[in-house]
Design an enzyme around this catalytic site. Structure first.
Site, PDB file in Angstrom:
ATOM      1  CB  SER A   1      -0.920   0.011   1.228  1.00 51.15           C
ATOM      2  OG  SER A   1      -0.175   0.336   2.396  1.00 51.15           O
TER       3      SER A   1
ATOM      4  CB  SER B   1       0.269   3.667   4.543  1.00 52.50           C
ATOM      5  OG  SER B   1       1.233   2.688   4.884  1.00 52.50           O
TER       6      SER B   1
ATOM      7  CE  LYS C   1       0.218   1.916   8.700  1.00 57.00           C
ATOM      8  NZ  LYS C   1      -0.313   2.488   7.449  1.00 57.00           N
TER       9      LYS C   1
ATOM     10  CB  SER D   1      -1.299   6.431   6.755  1.00 61.63           C
ATOM     11  OG  SER D   1      -0.741   5.526   7.692  1.00 61.63           O
TER      12      SER D   1
END
Length: 258
Positions: free
Chosen positions: A49, A51, A112, A204
């Site tokens: 993804s 994010s 993250k 995100s």
């Protein structure tokens, strides 16, 4: 059949049997080595993804160091409940990019950036990150080209953000400073937990979303993102291999992750 011929046939059969057994042993040893390396040293991980754009792109493949934060049950494939907590534990530093198991199911891998440490107060106000009541320094830089909700290429604001402790990285604000998560309440990071955010602040799902992610406990950390070993454009097709050389992002290969 002569005795001599029988001896040759028997010898040939034993040779084939021995060769098969050696092949099996090599395969088993290779699998054991792979499991040990994946459990103790490094695990490959791909970015599915956007994010963490602009730091990590869809189609990046990277190595995650398993030893950086010690080992928990999540360090082992399929997270068997062999023990609880962490052994040889070492806490992450603010600004590091971390792979962790999603607290909601303890099985889905997320990646993250560590923004908040235990005891910190985290808030986003008008798009500006605040840590312990102080706005985090950010500097406007050249706009970043990305895609919007409709798949159109757009230029969006990009900032160089410097966290307490000196770690600098780039973030983008796809929706400017008026995105859904650009104004939040104050989050107080619990003991033994960490507050995670993506660098693509308006795209995100992270610790700001308490219903989906929330704060991440120390035990759920899998490892620290270290280096990109391969990267290919997300538009690359498995069915058009002749396009792969043009789709590989050669400039990202073996790039350290910061």
């Amino acid at each position: 059949m002569s005795d001599k011929t029988g001896k040759y046939l028997g010898s040939s059969a034993k040779t084939e049997e021995g060769g098969l057994w050696e092949t099996v042993k090599v395969i088993v040893q290779a699998l054991l080595i792979a499991v040990v390396v994946r459990t103790v040293l490094f695990q490959p991980f791909n970015i599915p993804s956007g994010s963490l754009i602009p730091t990590l792109l869809i189609g990046d493949y990277l190595f995650v160091s398993k030893y950086s934060y010690g080992y928990s049950k999540h360090s082992i494939p399929f997270s068997p409940g062999l023990f609880s907590g962490r052994i040889f534990g070492s806490e992450p530093k603010r600004g590091e990019i971390v792979v962790f198991k999603l607290p909601k199911d303890n099985s889905t891998d997320y990646i993250k950036r560590v923004i908040g440490l235990p005891g910190d107060r985290i808030q986003v106000n008008g798009g500006v990150l605040h840590i312990n009541g102080q706005p985090v320094q950010r500097e406007r830089v050249e706009d970043y080209k990305t895609v919007d909700l409709y798949g159109r290429t757009v230029s969006v604001p990009q900032y160089k953000e410097t966290l307490p402790g000196g770690v600098s990285h780039y973030v983008i604000e796809r929706d400017g400073d008026r995105g859904y998560w650009d104004n939040t309440n104050v989050y107080t990071v619990q003991p033994g937990h960490y507050f995670m955010m993506g660098d693509n602040r308006d795209n995100s799902t992270d610790s700001r979303d308490e219903a989906s992610v929330g704060q991440v406990q120390f035990e759920n950390l899998v490892g620290r993102a270290e280096i990109i070993f391969f990267s290919i454009d997300e538009s690359a097709s498995l069915w058009r291999p002749w396009e792969w050389p043009q789709k590989i992002r050669w400039n990202r290969l073996f790039e350290r992750i910061r």
